[in-house]
Design a protein around this motif. Structure first.
Motif, PDB file in Angstrom:
ATOM      1  N   VAL A  66      15.768  80.869   4.754  1.00 50.62           N
ATOM      2  CA  VAL A  66      14.768  81.345   3.799  1.00 50.62           C
ATOM      3  C   VAL A  66      13.414  80.721   4.127  1.00 50.62           C
ATOM      4  N   GLN A  67      12.422  81.572   4.334  1.00 54.84           N
ATOM      5  CA  GLN A  67      11.070  81.103   4.638  1.00 54.84           C
ATOM      6  C   GLN A  67      10.059  81.879   3.800  1.00 54.84           C
ATOM      7  N   GLY A  68       8.853  81.309   3.663  1.00 55.31           N
ATOM      8  CA  GLY A  68       7.787  81.968   2.916  1.00 55.31           C
ATOM      9  C   GLY A  68       6.537  82.144   3.756  1.00 55.31           C
ATOM     10  N   VAL A  69       5.817  83.220   3.483  1.00 55.54           N
ATOM     11  CA  VAL A  69       4.494  83.454   4.061  1.00 55.54           C
ATOM     12  C   VAL A  69       3.561  83.697   2.890  1.00 55.54           C
ATOM     13  N   PHE A  70       2.378  83.061   2.918  1.00 53.62           N
ATOM     14  CA  PHE A  70       1.530  83.025   1.733  1.00 53.62           C
ATOM     15  C   PHE A  70       0.220  83.783   1.924  1.00 53.62           C
ATOM     16  N   GLN A  71      -0.553  83.787   0.852  1.00 52.54           N
ATOM     17  CA  GLN A  71      -1.744  84.626   0.766  1.00 52.54           C
ATOM     18  C   GLN A  71      -2.798  84.313   1.817  1.00 52.54           C
ATOM     19  N   ASP A  72      -3.111  83.050   2.001  1.00 52.50           N
ATOM     20  CA  ASP A  72      -4.205  82.655   2.885  1.00 52.50           C
ATOM     21  C   ASP A  72      -3.642  82.113   4.192  1.00 52.50           C
ATOM     22  N   PRO A  73      -3.612  82.911   5.260  1.00 53.54           N
ATOM     23  CA  PRO A  73      -3.022  82.424   6.507  1.00 53.54           C
ATOM     24  C   PRO A  73      -3.803  81.271   7.118  1.00 53.54           C
ATOM     25  N   PHE A  74      -5.120  81.207   6.897  1.00 57.81           N
ATOM     26  CA  PHE A  74      -5.945  80.159   7.509  1.00 57.81           C
ATOM     27  C   PHE A  74      -5.556  78.769   7.003  1.00 57.81           C
ATOM     28  N   SER A  75      -5.085  78.682   5.753  1.00 57.52           N
ATOM     29  CA  SER A  75      -4.722  77.382   5.196  1.00 57.52           C
ATOM     30  C   SER A  75      -3.423  76.842   5.785  1.00 57.52           C
ATOM     31  N   CYS A  76      -2.676  77.675   6.513  1.00 59.22           N
ATOM     32  CA  CYS A  76      -1.401  77.251   7.092  1.00 59.22           C
ATOM     33  C   CYS A  76      -1.560  76.663   8.490  1.00 59.22           C
ATOM     34  N   TYR A  77      -2.774  76.641   9.012  1.00 64.57           N
ATOM     35  CA  TYR A  77      -3.020  76.156  10.366  1.00 64.57           C
ATOM     36  C   TYR A  77      -3.993  74.981  10.334  1.00 64.57           C
ATOM     37  N   ASN A  78      -3.743  74.001  11.213  1.00 66.14           N
ATOM     38  CA  ASN A  78      -4.690  72.913  11.412  1.00 66.14           C
ATOM     39  C   ASN A  78      -5.735  73.384  12.426  1.00 66.14           C
ATOM     40  N   PRO A  79      -7.006  73.427  12.046  1.00 69.77           N
ATOM     41  CA  PRO A  79      -8.015  74.005  12.934  1.00 69.77           C
ATOM     42  C   PRO A  79      -8.213  73.247  14.241  1.00 69.77           C
ATOM     43  N   VAL A  80      -7.738  72.002  14.324  1.00 71.42           N
ATOM     44  CA  VAL A  80      -7.942  71.236  15.561  1.00 71.42           C
ATOM     45  C   VAL A  80      -6.832  71.482  16.578  1.00 71.42           C
ATOM     46  N   PHE A  81      -5.777  72.201  16.170  1.00 71.14           N
ATOM     47  CA  PHE A  81      -4.681  72.523  17.088  1.00 71.14           C
ATOM     48  C   PHE A  81      -4.648  74.015  17.349  1.00 71.14           C
ATOM     49  N   ARG A  82      -4.090  74.393  18.482  1.00 72.45           N
ATOM     50  CA  ARG A  82      -3.904  75.807  18.770  1.00 72.45           C
ATOM     51  C   ARG A  82      -2.925  76.418  17.765  1.00 72.45           C
ATOM     52  N   ALA A  83      -3.108  77.706  17.515  1.00 67.68           N
ATOM     53  CA  ALA A  83      -2.325  78.365  16.468  1.00 67.68           C
ATOM     54  C   ALA A  83      -0.833  78.319  16.751  1.00 67.68           C
ATOM     55  N   ASP A  84      -0.441  78.366  18.037  1.00 65.20           N
ATOM     56  CA  ASP A  84       0.987  78.408  18.329  1.00 65.20           C
ATOM     57  C   ASP A  84       1.667  77.046  18.200  1.00 65.20           C
ATOM     58  N   ARG A  85       0.942  76.051  17.708  1.00 64.28           N
ATOM     59  CA  ARG A  85       1.582  74.765  17.411  1.00 64.28           C
ATOM     60  C   ARG A  85       2.645  74.943  16.323  1.00 64.28           C
ATOM     61  N   VAL A  86       2.511  75.992  15.490  1.00 70.35           N
ATOM     62  CA  VAL A  86       3.528  76.232  14.462  1.00 70.35           C
ATOM     63  C   VAL A  86       4.891  76.497  15.085  1.00 70.35           C
ATOM     64  N   PHE A  87       4.897  77.027  16.321  1.00 68.02           N
ATOM     65  CA  PHE A  87       6.164  77.251  17.012  1.00 68.02           C
ATOM     66  C   PHE A  87       6.744  75.930  17.529  1.00 68.02           C
ATOM     67  N   ALA A  88       5.860  75.048  17.993  1.00 71.19           N
ATOM     68  CA  ALA A  88       6.317  73.750  18.493  1.00 71.19           C
ATOM     69  C   ALA A  88       6.985  72.940  17.381  1.00 71.19           C
ATOM     70  N   MET A  89       6.466  73.058  16.169  1.00 69.87           N
ATOM     71  CA  MET A  89       7.046  72.327  15.036  1.00 69.87           C
ATOM     72  C   MET A  89       8.455  72.844  14.731  1.00 69.87           C
ATOM     73  N   ILE A  90       8.659  74.154  14.860  1.00 67.59           N
ATOM     74  CA  ILE A  90       9.990  74.722  14.651  1.00 67.59           C
ATOM     75  C   ILE A  90      10.958  74.203  15.711  1.00 67.59           C
ATOM     76  N   LYS A  91      10.502  74.137  16.947  1.00 66.37           N
ATOM     77  CA  LYS A  91      11.368  73.650  18.031  1.00 66.37           C
ATOM     78  C   LYS A  91      11.775  72.204  17.793  1.00 66.37           C
ATOM     79  N   GLU A  92      10.818  71.369  17.392  1.00 69.89           N
ATOM     80  CA  GLU A  92      11.118  69.955  17.158  1.00 69.89           C
ATOM     81  C   GLU A  92      12.171  69.776  16.069  1.00 69.89           C
ATOM     82  N   GLU A  93      12.108  70.599  15.020  1.00 76.19           N
ATOM     83  CA  GLU A  93      13.006  70.430  13.882  1.00 76.19           C
ATOM     84  C   GLU A  93      14.367  71.090  14.080  1.00 76.19           C
TER      85      GLU A  93
END
Length: 290
Positions: free
Chosen positions: A87-114
């Protein structure tokens, strides 16, 4: 798959928390495999609070949420981590889900680590490309970019791709199109339809009735934290029976009509907590009397 059993959510209010505000009151419904259910209501109706309780971002005051028959409030540590695999969620403001100092695909790296620490790098890269292509993006155009270099629609679809990497069963989509332009919005909705065809269940939280009508099989109308109408989307929209649902539908702008400032507006219906009554097969209405 997902079931809500008479859930309620209270918040403490006042200077010393001496008062209580009920944001969600005695809500029950299900989301099945491969089903899109729209949860519709105005701002402050409690729909996002329901999404947060499903995602364990807010606790349930009364009642329970079950997933595949198990009470999710009992999940801790590894069990909760496994729940988020489904179960996962996606929210209203996509920009708030990303750290602007990292590339956007860092969200995939976090999934791999966990979840996939032992998957070889080459195999993981192939999985990412497949997930990105599944959400109708070109990997070469989005991977390696910073958030400010991508549009809101691209960022939103990358978040959905992240969820797909986990092979989830349920997506809580909370106002995911509200910050997108019209052309991008329809792309995201069509993507949800594709995912539904693969067996993904979706709780589509929105205040926009036209979007809910477009994408869902069942519709739930929420008013001040309580369900006032619920049933197959064609019945709720084609034969609305609760005064609040009728008011909402009367308020939807019509493309072929000009706004008449002198026209009589629908009156605000009186509101009270009323039990749901089955007005016709599968169509439930609060306080309905034949």
């Amino acid at each position: 798959m997902l079931s809500l059993h008479s859930i309620s959510k209270d918040y403490r209010t006042g200077a010393f928390g001496g008062a209580t505000m009920t944001a969600v009151r005695d809500v029950s419904f299900d989301v099945g495999v491969g089903e899109v259910v729209s949860l519709i209501g105005e701002s402050g109706s409690g729909k996002s609070t329901i999404g947060r309780m499903i995602l364990r971002l807010a606790s349930v005051t009364r009642g329970k949420v079950t997933f595949d028959g198990a009470d999710i409030s009992a999940y801790r540590g590894p069990a909760l981590k496994e729940y988020y695999r489904d179960v996962q969620g996606v929210f209203q403001d996509p920009f708030s889900c990303y750290n602007p100092v990292f590339r956007a695909d860092r969200v995939f790296a976090m999934i791999k680590e966990e979840y996939f620490p032992r998957v070889p790098r080459e195999e993981w890269a192939e999985k990412i490309e497949a997930a990105v292509e599944a959400v109708r993006l070109n990997p070469g155009e989005v991977l390696g970019k910073y958030p400010h270099q991508l549009s809101g629609g691209q960022l939103q679809r990358l978040l959905i791709a992240r969820a797909l990497l986990l092979d989830i069963k349920l997506l809580v989509a909370d106002e995911i199109t509200s910050m997108l332009d019209a052309s991008t919005r329809i792309d995201v909705l069509n993507l949800l339809a594709d995912l539904k065809a693969r067996g993904l269940g979706v709780l589509f939280i929105t205040h926009d009735l036209s979007l809910g009508n477009y994408v869902s099989e069942r519709t739930i109308v929420l008013r001040r934290g309580s369900i006032v109408e619920m049933g197959p989307t064609n019945l709720v929209f084609g034969n609305p029976l609760h005064p609040y649902t009728i008011k909402l539908l009367d308020s939807v702008p019509r493309l072929h009509e000009k706004w008449d400032v002198d026209a009589e507006r629908p009156a605000e219906p009186a509101w009270a907590v009323e039990p749901l009554v089955e007005a016709e097969p599968g169509h439930f209405v609060a306080g309905y009397a034949a």
